[in-house]
Design a protein around this motif. Structure first.
Motif, PDB file in Angstrom:
ATOM      1  N   PHE A   1     -22.253  27.948  -5.349  1.00  0.00           N
ATOM      2  CA  PHE A   1     -22.858  29.008  -4.551  1.00  0.00           C
ATOM      3  C   PHE A   1     -24.385  28.977  -4.718  1.00  0.00           C
ATOM      4  O   PHE A   1     -25.135  29.038  -3.743  1.00  0.00           O
ATOM      5  CB  PHE A   1     -22.290  30.358  -4.993  1.00  0.00           C
ATOM      6  N   SER A   2     -24.827  28.853  -5.962  1.00  0.00           N
ATOM      7  CA  SER A   2     -26.266  28.802  -6.239  1.00  0.00           C
ATOM      8  C   SER A   2     -26.898  27.553  -5.643  1.00  0.00           C
ATOM      9  O   SER A   2     -28.006  27.600  -5.095  1.00  0.00           O
ATOM     10  CB  SER A   2     -26.498  28.823  -7.754  1.00  0.00           C
ATOM     11  N   THR A   3     -26.182  26.430  -5.742  1.00  0.00           N
ATOM     12  CA  THR A   3     -26.693  25.180  -5.177  1.00  0.00           C
ATOM     13  C   THR A   3     -26.869  25.281  -3.675  1.00  0.00           C
ATOM     14  O   THR A   3     -27.844  24.765  -3.110  1.00  0.00           O
ATOM     15  CB  THR A   3     -25.743  24.020  -5.522  1.00  0.00           C
ATOM     16  N   GLN A   4     -25.946  25.969  -3.005  1.00  0.00           N
ATOM     17  CA  GLN A   4     -26.055  26.145  -1.554  1.00  0.00           C
ATOM     18  C   GLN A   4     -27.270  26.997  -1.194  1.00  0.00           C
ATOM     19  O   GLN A   4     -27.963  26.714  -0.208  1.00  0.00           O
ATOM     20  CB  GLN A   4     -24.781  26.793  -1.006  1.00  0.00           C
ATOM     21  N   ILE A   5     -27.534  28.029  -1.961  1.00  0.00           N
ATOM     22  CA  ILE A   5     -28.721  28.861  -1.714  1.00  0.00           C
ATOM     23  C   ILE A   5     -29.984  28.010  -1.839  1.00  0.00           C
ATOM     24  O   ILE A   5     -30.879  28.044  -0.991  1.00  0.00           O
ATOM     25  CB  ILE A   5     -28.763  30.051  -2.694  1.00  0.00           C
ATOM     26  N   VAL A   6     -30.047  27.207  -2.920  1.00  0.00           N
ATOM     27  CA  VAL A   6     -31.197  26.332  -3.138  1.00  0.00           C
ATOM     28  C   VAL A   6     -31.324  25.320  -1.998  1.00  0.00           C
ATOM     29  O   VAL A   6     -32.422  25.054  -1.499  1.00  0.00           O
ATOM     30  CB  VAL A   6     -31.076  25.606  -4.498  1.00  0.00           C
ATOM     31  N   SER A   7     -30.191  24.767  -1.563  1.00  0.00           N
ATOM     32  CA  SER A   7     -30.213  23.751  -0.508  1.00  0.00           C
ATOM     33  C   SER A   7     -30.785  24.293   0.790  1.00  0.00           C
ATOM     34  O   SER A   7     -31.621  23.648   1.441  1.00  0.00           O
ATOM     35  CB  SER A   7     -28.797  23.218  -0.288  1.00  0.00           C
ATOM     36  N   VAL A   8     -30.344  25.489   1.192  1.00  0.00           N
ATOM     37  CA  VAL A   8     -30.858  26.098   2.417  1.00  0.00           C
ATOM     38  C   VAL A   8     -32.345  26.407   2.273  1.00  0.00           C
ATOM     39  O   VAL A   8     -33.151  26.119   3.171  1.00  0.00           O
ATOM     40  CB  VAL A   8     -30.073  27.379   2.762  1.00  0.00           C
ATOM     41  N   ALA A   9     -32.727  26.969   1.131  1.00  0.00           N
ATOM     42  CA  ALA A   9     -34.123  27.340   0.925  1.00  0.00           C
ATOM     43  C   ALA A   9     -35.022  26.107   0.916  1.00  0.00           C
ATOM     44  O   ALA A   9     -36.083  26.089   1.555  1.00  0.00           O
ATOM     45  CB  ALA A   9     -34.262  28.114  -0.384  1.00  0.00           C
ATOM     46  N   VAL A  10     -34.598  25.064   0.204  1.00  0.00           N
ATOM     47  CA  VAL A  10     -35.408  23.843   0.128  1.00  0.00           C
ATOM     48  C   VAL A  10     -35.525  23.189   1.503  1.00  0.00           C
ATOM     49  O   VAL A  10     -36.614  22.779   1.921  1.00  0.00           O
ATOM     50  CB  VAL A  10     -34.800  22.861  -0.896  1.00  0.00           C
ATOM     51  N   GLY A  11     -34.409  23.099   2.234  1.00  0.00           N
ATOM     52  CA  GLY A  11     -34.439  22.470   3.547  1.00  0.00           C
ATOM     53  C   GLY A  11     -35.384  23.175   4.495  1.00  0.00           C
ATOM     54  O   GLY A  11     -36.198  22.538   5.183  1.00  0.00           O
ATOM     55  N   TRP A  12     -35.293  24.493   4.518  1.00  0.00           N
ATOM     56  CA  TRP A  12     -36.155  25.249   5.426  1.00  0.00           C
ATOM     57  C   TRP A  12     -37.612  25.189   4.983  1.00  0.00           C
ATOM     58  O   TRP A  12     -38.526  25.049   5.803  1.00  0.00           O
ATOM     59  CB  TRP A  12     -35.680  26.698   5.513  1.00  0.00           C
TER      60      TRP A  12
END
Length: 412
Positions: free
Chosen positions: A32-43
């Motif tokens: 769950f935390s990795t997904q939050i980081v992934s979206v934030a980093v991508g954007w």
């Protein structure tokens, strides 16, 4: 798939074991935390550079440590406590999320600081993946393992549904909010890992040598069922992976914004979670090999549908179906790989498997980003989907042992 109506005991068999329950919770929070980081980093990266090639670099930077350290991470999972390695790796990921928060608070003029942190994040994931994958077989008896695989996949899929939406909403508030929440939840995941009772594990006792380090590669090469299952994932997803390009679709093609990016990222997980819950009570009973190849081909078909769609609801539907079809093939592959692998080499085999999985995802993102920069976003996605269909057909012919497998049982 069976048409029986399973009892609650059958559907939730893996959760009767407290160690697996704690493991499941930790895996959910970590992903769950990795997904939050992934979206934030991508954007954040796309906001800084507006270059899809940089989105591909996000994937390759995180994958490189898994490839470079493959001999070390697998051997460590077989020689030392898998729970310990999983816990330390999770806490290191938490520190990486904290570092991204610090960089964002200072202000970013270029993506290089983020890339550096993602490199360390990739090292943590390189150790986390084989240890966590191998640990499951030590937490439940063989008769509950297929059920554990389904629920283990559901933890990841639930995270991919809720995490990206949460990441998009949090990023809409501020990048700092996204990274702060990810840091807190990742630390909680680490604490859950360390609360798992120490399991029994057949550890490697031979003196470390090149022979023991390469044992995982030798086993995979000699066991054609495992080789076919692992390589199928590598090439199918390497060609069809389009997740790296979702920021482009959200901003430029579908015009959905950060919240819409989270919704797009969640859609595959919605389809996959529905199938994972179904599989927990209705395991595949027969013709498992043919089922796997058929759904890999459908995975490619829905990738093409997503690639050409300019209508948000159709894009979301295609992504959901993409996730649903992928879940079935993942369920068959992961069950076969774990049950056909002896425990003494399971960590090394899983390290190689995780490199293949990482290659299919991170290198797939790099492939998609590079092709999008060269020929355009839509052609890059369509090309990948067609390639996945072709791979399913080629592998079905090249690995007849895998195609002929009927039942998901093996040697433990």
């Amino acid at each position: 798939m069976t048409a029986e109506n399973p009892s609650a005991d059958q559907r939730y068999a893996a959760f009767r074991h407290r160690a697996f329950l704690l493991y499941w919770g930790a895996r959910f929070l970590a992903n769950f935390s990795t997904q939050i980081v992934s979206v934030a980093v991508g954007w954040q990266i796309y906001d800084l550079t507006r270059n899809p090639f940089d989105l591909g670099l996000v994937g390759i930077i995180q994958f490189a440590p898994s490839l470079i350290l493959v001999l070390v991470t697998g051997a460590a999972a077989d020689r030392f406590g898998r729970r310990l390695i999983m816990g330390i790796a999770t806490l290191l990921e938490a520190l990486c999320a904290l570092a991204l928060l610090a960089l964002t608070l200072r202000g970013l003029a270029d993506p290089f600081g983020i890339f550096a942190v993602l490199g360390v994040f990739g090292v943590a994931r390189a150790f986390f993946a084989p240890a966590s994958a191998s640990l499951v077989a030590n937490l439940v008896p063989a008769e509950d393992f297929a059920n554990a695989v389904a629920w283990n996949s559901s933890a990841w899929q639930m995270a991919t549904i809720i995490g990206p939406v949460a990441g998009g909403l949090l990023y809409g508030l501020s990048p700092e909010a996204a990274y702060a929440v990810a840091t807190l939840l990742m630390f909680c995941a680490g604490m859950l890992v360390f609360s798992i009772p120490k399991p029994k594990q057949r550890t490697e006792t031979e003196k470390p040598s090149l022979d023991t380090l390469f044992a995982g590669f030798r086993y995979i090469w000699g066991e054609k069922v495992v080789l076919g299952a692992i390589s199928l994932d590598l090439f199918a997803v390497l060609l069809s992976g389009a997740v790296a390009l979702l920021p482009v679709y959200a901003r430029d093609i579908l015009e959905l914004g950060p919240w819409g990016l989270g919704l797009l990222r969640s859609a595959p997980g919605i389809g996959a979670l529905a199938v994972a819950v179904w599989l927990a009570g209705h395991p595949i009973r027969d013709h498992a090999g043919l089922v796997m190849f058929s759904f890999v081909a459908l995975f490619g078909v829905f990738t093409v549908v997503f690639g050409v769609s300019t209508v948000p609801w159709l894009s979301i539907f295609a992504l959901a179906m993409l996730g649903a079809t992928d879940m079935i093939s993942v369920y068959v592959r992961e069950t076969l790989i774990q049950l056909w692998t002896p425990d003494r080499v399971r960590g090394r085999v899983n390290a190689v498997n995780m490199v293949f999985v990482g290659a299919s995802n991170e290198l797939g993102e790099f492939r998609a980003g590079t092709m999008a920069a060269l020929i355009g976003t839509v052609p890059a996605v369509v090309f990948g989907g067609v390639g996945a269909v072709a791979v399913a057909g080629i592998w079905a012919i090249a690995f007849p042992q895998l195609r002929r497998i009927r039942h998901l049982n093996g040697r433990v």
